[in-house]
Design an enzyme around this catalytic site. Structure first.
Site, PDB file in Angstrom:
ATOM      1  N   HIS A 215      10.762  47.780-125.225  1.00  0.00           N
ATOM      2  CA  HIS A 215      10.891  46.796-125.754  1.00  0.00           C
ATOM      3  C   HIS A 215      11.014  48.073-126.998  1.00  0.00           C
ATOM      4  O   HIS A 215      10.050  48.184-127.685  1.00  0.00           O
ATOM      5  CB  HIS A 215      10.883  45.729-126.647  1.00  0.00           C
ATOM      6  CG  HIS A 215      11.523  45.290-127.567  1.00  0.00           C
ATOM      7  ND1 HIS A 215      12.561  44.487-127.791  1.00  0.00           N
ATOM      8  CD2 HIS A 215      12.628  45.852-128.322  1.00  0.00           C
ATOM      9  CE1 HIS A 215      13.471  43.478-128.452  1.00  0.00           C
ATOM     10  NE2 HIS A 215      13.373  45.277-129.084  1.00  0.00           N
TER      11      HIS A 215
ATOM     12  N   GLY B 298      11.487  46.038-137.992  1.00  0.00           N
ATOM     13  CA  GLY B 298      10.687  46.451-136.809  1.00  0.00           C
ATOM     14  C   GLY B 298       9.662  46.692-136.968  1.00  0.00           C
ATOM     15  O   GLY B 298       9.355  46.730-138.157  1.00  0.00           O
TER      16      GLY B 298
ATOM     17  N   ASP C 131       1.852  43.609-134.464  1.00  0.00           N
ATOM     18  CA  ASP C 131       1.151  44.597-135.355  1.00  0.00           C
ATOM     19  C   ASP C 131       0.629  43.935-136.357  1.00  0.00           C
ATOM     20  O   ASP C 131       0.066  44.285-137.099  1.00  0.00           O
ATOM     21  CB  ASP C 131       2.030  45.358-135.715  1.00  0.00           C
ATOM     22  CG  ASP C 131       3.443  44.168-136.063  1.00  0.00           C
ATOM     23  OD1 ASP C 131       3.173  42.808-135.850  1.00  0.00           O
ATOM     24  OD2 ASP C 131       4.438  44.956-136.669  1.00  0.00           O
TER      25      ASP C 131
ATOM     26  N   ALA D 280      17.659  42.484-137.813  1.00  0.00           N
ATOM     27  CA  ALA D 280      17.842  43.829-138.526  1.00  0.00           C
ATOM     28  C   ALA D 280      18.828  44.067-137.549  1.00  0.00           C
ATOM     29  O   ALA D 280      19.792  45.374-137.429  1.00  0.00           O
ATOM     30  CB  ALA D 280      16.777  44.816-138.242  1.00  0.00           C
TER      31      ALA D 280
ATOM     32  N   ASP E 237       8.635  46.889-129.940  1.00  0.00           N
ATOM     33  CA  ASP E 237      10.109  47.345-130.896  1.00  0.00           C
ATOM     34  C   ASP E 237      10.352  48.235-131.655  1.00  0.00           C
ATOM     35  O   ASP E 237      10.131  47.652-133.015  1.00  0.00           O
ATOM     36  CB  ASP E 237       9.840  45.626-131.560  1.00  0.00           C
ATOM     37  CG  ASP E 237      11.184  45.177-131.869  1.00  0.00           C
ATOM     38  OD1 ASP E 237      11.952  45.603-131.557  1.00  0.00           O
ATOM     39  OD2 ASP E 237      11.528  44.064-132.841  1.00  0.00           O
TER      40      ASP E 237
END
Length: 387
Positions: A58, A315, A250, A142, A276
């Site tokens: 992804h 993202g 993250d 988004a 992502d």
């Protein structure tokens, strides 16, 4: 291509982590792992983990090149930069755009694959992931809300024709009309479907799983959350034992404790590390465009710049190797488990485990080498070191 063997302390093999030994690579393909020194050139990697090449299932682009730029050369340049950071296979991921625009994007990705030279050492593209346009307004995130539509097999079939069969997964909100029929038709063709950007109830999400949906898109983000009387999509992701749950580790999209809860609920074998990542990944902080929408990258994440949702996460700019290191440093899983969550799990969940995700004799020799601190020290694509 010359025969050589990689000598290291630990090898993540399909059934175990092997200790010190040698992994031969012959004409760009894996040989049989052995504890005996073979009669060929040996490349030393002391203190290292030798893992299958990382598989990012992804990801919207990298190093200034988006999957929707209609630029085959840009796709291949992104592939090279990804390989330099440990990712040897990726599924270029589309956005919610007009139907024809998505068709143009998948055709361009197929063009990129078809124009690669034989000695190309960028990350492979074993498939495409369609993120949209079959989503709900409430959790559009988004994605561009102007182009949301109901699932349509006829639309998908035209995209797949233009992609030359490369589409391996398609995401949708299961509360939209026609979702269950769409899921079952794709499942019959061996194409995975994923649940995401959705306000579905727990029951609607589980009905989608029963119809054949096999993944949850960036779990916790873009979906109805968990409540004790309506477990929602997050509850379904945790409760569906054989479905895979993506997670963006993250530290911005999902906090470590939430990732821990997901892994404990599902077991690590059904959690997939993803990035992502947007096209601005690998570039300096600043203003960029993503999916036709202005975004700003700062301090390790990317945010929408304008409009009613300004300031929302757009993202990540994560690499998959960083995600592997994060979940180990956060104490969520072991190094072996983290590596398998970024190799085997994405390969299986996207039906591409026949070409990537494992170190197996005879298979194309894609490898990621980590040091003891899980920094990438070398990447091999097709048995060739990536410069």
């Amino acid at each position: 291509m010359a025969t050589f063997a990689l000598h290291a302390d630990r090898f993540v093999l399909p059934g175990r982590v092997a200790g010190s030994g040698y992994l031969p690579i012959v004409d760009g393909r894996f040989g049989f792992f052995t504890s005996e020194r073979p009669d060929c050139k040996v490349v030393e990697a002391p203190g290292s983990w030798v893992a299958p090449g990382l598989v990012d299932s992804h990801i919207h682009g990298f190093y200034g090149h988006a999957t929707t730029d209609l630029d085959p050369e840009g796709i291949n340049l992104a592939s090279i930069e990804l390989a330099r950071r440990g990712t040897t296979s990726w599924l270029p991921t589309t956005f919610t755009e007009p139907v024809d625009a998505i068709g143009n994007a998948v055709e361009t990705i197929a063009d990129a694959v078809d124009t690669r030279p034989a000695d190309f050492t960028g990350a492979h593209i074993p498939g495409i992931f369609l993120e949209g346009p079959f989503f709900t307004q409430k959790h559009v995130g988004a994605q561009n809300p102007d182009y949301l539509i109901d699932p349509s097999y006829e639309v998908f079939a035209e995209w797949q024709r233009r992609a030359r069969g490369l589409i391996r997964r398609s995401a949708l909100a299961p509360e939209r009309d026609g979702s269950l029929e769409y899921i079952s038709r794709l499942a019959a063709e061996g194409v995975a479907t994923a649940i995401g950007h959705t306000d579905a109830t727990f029951g609607q999400a589980m009905a989608a799983v029963d119809a054949g949906a096999s993944t949850f898109v960036h779990t916790f983000n873009g979906m109805r959350g968990f409540a004790h009387r309506e477990p929602g999509v997050v509850g379904a992701a945790m409760d569906a034992p054989n479905a895979y749950a993506e997670v963006i580790c993250d530290g911005f999209h999902v906090k470590p404790n939430a990732a821990r809860a997901l892994i404990q609920a599902k077991g690590w074998r059904h959690v997939t590390l993803i990035t992502d990542c947007l096209a601005c990944g690998g570039l300096p902080n600043g203003d960029y465009m993503s999916g036709g929408m202005p975004v700003v990258m700062r301090d390790g994440a990317c945010y929408l710049r304008d409009g009613a949702n300004a300031g929302n996460l757009a993202g990540s700019v994560l690499t998959l190797a960083e995600a592997v290191r994060n979940v180990v440093e956060w104490g969520l899983v072991t190094t072996e488990q983290a590596i398998r969550m970024a190799t085997e799990n994405p390969a299986i969940s996207n039906h591409i485990d026949n070409v990537c995700g494992y170190i197996l004799p005879g298979r194309v020799a894609d490898l990621t080498v980590f040091d003891n601190d899980l920094a990438v020290t070398a990447t091999y694509v097709g048995g060739s070191p990536v410069a």
